[in-house]
Design an enzyme around this catalytic site. Structure first.
Site, PDB file in Angstrom:
ATOM      1  NE  ARG A 288      -4.171  -1.515   0.069  1.00 46.64           N
ATOM      2  CZ  ARG A 288      -3.993  -2.901  -0.514  1.00 46.64           C
ATOM      3  NH1 ARG A 288      -3.103  -3.116  -1.328  1.00 46.64           N
ATOM      4  NH2 ARG A 288      -5.181  -3.702  -0.836  1.00 46.64           N
TER       5      ARG A 288
ATOM      6  CD  GLU B 140      -3.150   3.063  -5.252  1.00 42.40           C
ATOM      7  OE1 GLU B 140      -4.101   2.317  -5.447  1.00 42.40           O
ATOM      8  OE2 GLU B 140      -2.274   2.945  -4.740  1.00 42.40           O
TER       9      GLU B 140
ATOM     10  CG  HIS C 122      -3.144  -0.910  -6.619  1.00 43.55           C
ATOM     11  ND1 HIS C 122      -3.699  -0.297  -5.631  1.00 43.55           N
ATOM     12  CD2 HIS C 122      -3.036  -2.133  -6.240  1.00 43.55           C
ATOM     13  CE1 HIS C 122      -3.924  -0.952  -4.492  1.00 43.55           C
ATOM     14  NE2 HIS C 122      -3.310  -2.227  -4.820  1.00 43.55           N
TER      15      HIS C 122
END
Length: 217
Positions: free
Chosen positions: A130, A159, A178
């Site tokens: 993360r 993000e 991602h």
């Protein structure tokens, strides 16, 4: 996801971004910049399922692995395992760092200025966990100043990474959106996991990948 982490690490160490951008033959310019994983040591911060899957992949490249987990319990295939409480000891021992730990309040900015400063000039930081685990501003500074070799990021903070963010302009920052675990590959992996856990349950064995509500993962 382990496969994606290895891809990012190899791309960085082998100087792939500059090769992709090249529009002329630059062999002698690239030669001194190309590294290898053979003979290197990679620290895996968060040696759970992803980290454990990555260890044999790294071994196939001739690289040793150092594992970091919460308890310090030995991880198969790693030359040594450190508990999270001793994580600062790994920075003098490893060449590269793969972050695969869970995001919790305790792991926010797990890799910040102090940790980046302790790395080597050729070190690559790979994050498939993360974005919050890495201090983005500190990472940008470390790459710009050539304090580290670069970073391969499948996750960022913030993000999605906004257009115009400094990371986009850094040659030694490889960013994927991602997508290390895209929908198309999940069903087979999930089915395999469920099948194995059903078998474990039927035999009265402990289930794999149990969630700890207290720890938050």
């Amino acid at each position: 996801m382990a496969e994606h982490a290895l891809m990012l690490l190899l791309a960085g160490v082998r100087h792939l971004p500059a090769h992709i951008e090249a529009r002329t033959w630059r062999q002698f310019e690239f030669f001194p910049k190309i590294g290898t994983l053979r003979g290197s040591t990679v620290a895996i911060i968060g040696a759970g399922g992803i980290g454990r899957a990555l260890i044999p992949m790294l071994a196939a490249q001739g690289a040793d692995s150092i594992a970091v987990n919460r308890s310090g319990s030995p991880v198969p295939g790693a030359i040594s395992t450190y508990p999270a409480s001793r994580m600062d000891e790994i920075y003098s021992r490893a060449d590269h760092f793969v972050i695969a730990a869970p995001a919790t309040p305790a792991t926010r900015h797990l890799v910040g200025r102090a940790q980046l400063a302790a790395m080597q000039p050729h070190s690559w930081v790979i994050n498939v966990a993360r974005g919050s685990l890495v201090d983005t501003d500190a990472l940008v500074e470390a790459i710009e100043s050539e304090q580290i070799g670069g970073a391969g990021l499948d996750v960022t903070d913030p993000e999605p990474l906004p257009d115009g963010h400094p990371l986009w302009d850094l040659t030694n920052a490889i960013i994927t959106p991602h997508d290390s675990n895209p929908p198309g590959v999940r069903p087979a992996a999930f089915a395999d996991h469920v099948s194995k856990n059903v078998t474990r349950f039927a035999k009265g064995e402990a289930l794999a990948a149990l969630v700890d509500p207290v720890a938050g993962y």
